[in-house]
Design an enzyme around this catalytic site. Structure first.
Site, PDB file in Angstrom:
ATOM      1  N   GLU A 233      41.272  72.208  84.973  1.00 48.57           N
ATOM      2  CA  GLU A 233      42.319  72.712  85.852  1.00 48.57           C
ATOM      3  C   GLU A 233      43.629  71.981  85.548  1.00 48.57           C
ATOM      4  O   GLU A 233      43.645  70.750  85.417  1.00 48.57           O
ATOM      5  CB  GLU A 233      41.911  72.496  87.307  1.00 48.57           C
ATOM      6  N   GLN A 234      44.729  72.739  85.446  1.00 47.22           N
ATOM      7  CA  GLN A 234      45.994  72.111  85.078  1.00 47.22           C
ATOM      8  C   GLN A 234      46.608  71.280  86.198  1.00 47.22           C
ATOM      9  O   GLN A 234      47.332  70.319  85.932  1.00 47.22           O
ATOM     10  CB  GLN A 234      46.995  73.163  84.626  1.00 47.22           C
TER      11      GLN A 234
ATOM     12  N   TYR B  61      43.851  88.301 111.636  1.00 48.35           N
ATOM     13  CA  TYR B  61      42.470  87.958 111.969  1.00 48.35           C
ATOM     14  C   TYR B  61      42.331  86.448 112.127  1.00 48.35           C
ATOM     15  O   TYR B  61      43.138  85.672 111.610  1.00 48.35           O
ATOM     16  CB  TYR B  61      41.485  88.479 110.925  1.00 48.35           C
TER      17      TYR B  61
ATOM     18  N   ASP C 101      41.389  87.163  88.777  1.00 48.70           N
ATOM     19  CA  ASP C 101      42.715  87.751  88.635  1.00 48.70           C
ATOM     20  C   ASP C 101      43.194  87.784  87.187  1.00 48.70           C
ATOM     21  O   ASP C 101      44.017  88.632  86.831  1.00 48.70           O
ATOM     22  CB  ASP C 101      43.737  86.980  89.470  1.00 48.70           C
TER      23      ASP C 101
ATOM     24  N   ARG D   1      41.553  80.092 102.932  1.00 43.82           N
ATOM     25  CA  ARG D   1      41.263  79.918 101.515  1.00 43.82           C
ATOM     26  C   ARG D   1      40.945  78.458 101.196  1.00 43.82           C
ATOM     27  O   ARG D   1      40.088  78.172 100.354  1.00 43.82           O
ATOM     28  CB  ARG D   1      42.441  80.395 100.669  1.00 43.82           C
TER      29      ARG D   1
END
Length: 397
Positions: free
Chosen positions: A31-32, A211, A289, A105
């Site tokens: 991961e960067q 929500y 994505d 998230r």
């Protein structure tokens, strides 16, 4: 043992790493960023994704921070009239065997980080290039470090470096929509008596979703409005709460009160990319994505990334690397392309101006049309992405 490098430590990359580890593969995530974090926004974890996450040992973590909504509640923009109320919670779990969660998230990412052995995650590694050596693939990171593996997976998001290396630079298409998103402490909205539902308010040229998340301690909202132009494709541009409230003049007071209770909002321009004809080249493939960025109007972005990892693990468990990647993309592309198309179509349905088409939509929804019911999404929710035979059956139907 097959070695796999996953580039990208977001939800899709870490979920893939867990699926691959459970399949007996030697996996490392690069991961960067210097730390793993997620922006303050909600995410829907539907049964097709929770099925996989439960299998990966995350059931307790999801239950602790996730919220099970009672229903999808779709409402008219001005008067709040119910257009359709489709049951979730117990009904959805009874039908498909796994729950639907609404989550922050960051809570989902934290659960995944906790489950992946720390020695498998390498922070501060920005990919600069890669080379397929025939019998291996080599990744080159800033600072000169190189890593070799049997397979490399680009889970590096909508601005994917891996996708650009494989298929060249592409230009995203602005969809004409911008979203304001925010999170509000639930106690600030206590006077509204909000139900534990996922509410979608539909109106001319815009819609509004809210929500509960974080064990009902917070309310997540997304306010999507149409704009003619936008230049940046980012989750993290700050917006003005007053601008978001002003965009919903004439809407039901509940909508405006939820927005106005936020301390801050972020603006998120919605860009689109057409489905790729292929995701893989040799020993390198894409996930999430990076492969199939979609509009959020089916709430399936994260879920499809989680599915990708499960299917990829099943393919690599059964086949040699190059053949496995061909099988993986062959299985996944039709399903994700269908969801990309459906998500784009919901923009039109959600934003109909008042008139004949809007009244026809509302009448269909009020009559309980299957096209608006979760029962019409059985093909989506019952799917087990780790079962290749089931996947093949789904593609034939």
């Amino acid at each position: 043992m097959t070695g796999v490098v996953v580039v990208g430590g977001g939800i899709g990359g870490l979920a893939a790493a867990l699926s691959l580890l459970r399949a007996g593969l030697d996996v490392h995530v690069y991961e960067q960023a210097s730390e793993l974090s997620e922006v303050g926004a909600g995410v829907q974890v539907s049964p097709n994704a929770s099925r996989i996450l439960h299998r990966l040992g995350l059931a307790a973590a999801l239950a602790a921070s996730g919220v099970k909504p009672l229903a999808w509640h779709q409402r008219r923009w001005a008067d709040g009239r119910t257009l359709l109320r489709a049951p979730l919670a117990e009904a959805l779990e009874a039908t498909y065997g796994c729950p639907h969660y609404q989550m922050h998230r960051a809570d989902l990412l934290a659960a995944l980080v906790e489950a992946v052995p720390p020695e498998r995650i390498h922070l501060g590694h920005r990919l600069e290039g890669l080379t397929d050596l025939g019998d291996a693939v080599e990744a080159r990171f800033a600072g000169g470090r190189t890593v070799r593996a049997d397979v490399l997976v680009g889970a590096d998001g909508i601005h994917s470096t891996v996708r650009q290396v494989l298929f060249g630079a592409d230009r995203a298409r602005f969809t004409g929509c911008v979203a304001y998103r925010g999170v509000v402490p639930a106690e600030r909205l206590a006077a509204l008596g909000l139900e534990v539902t996922a509410q979608i308010w539909m109106g001319p040229g815009r819609h509004f979703v809210h929500y509960f998340i974080s064990g009902r301690r917070s309310v997540n909202f997304v306010a999507v409005i149409e704009r003619e132009t936008w230049t940046r494709e980012s989750w993290t541009d700050r917006g003005e709460v007053a601008d978001a409230v002003a965009a919903y003049v004439g809407w039901h007071p509940q909508v405006r009160e939820i927005i106005g209770a936020a301390d801050e909002t972020f603006t998120w321009a919605l860009f689109d990319r057409p489905p790729l004809p292929r995701w893989s080249a040799g020993r390198v493939t894409l996930l999430g994505d990076a492969a199939h960025a979609m509009l959020p109007f089916m709430a399936q972005g994260a879920a499809q990334a989680i599915e990708d990892g499960a299917t990829l693990a099943a393919c690599l468990r059964q086949l040699p690397p190059v053949a496995a990647l061909r099988r993986y993309e062959g299985v996944r592309i039709p399903r994700t392309a269908r969801l990309q198309e459906m998500s784009a179509g919901n923009k039109t349905r959600f934003h109909l101006p008042d008139g004949d088409a809007q009244r026809e939509r509302d009448d269909q929804m009020a009559a309980g049309s299957r096209s608006w019911s979760f029962n019409a999404l059985g093909w989506l929710y019952e799917h087990d992405a780790a079962e290749l035979s089931l996947t093949a059956d789904r593609l034939r139907t």
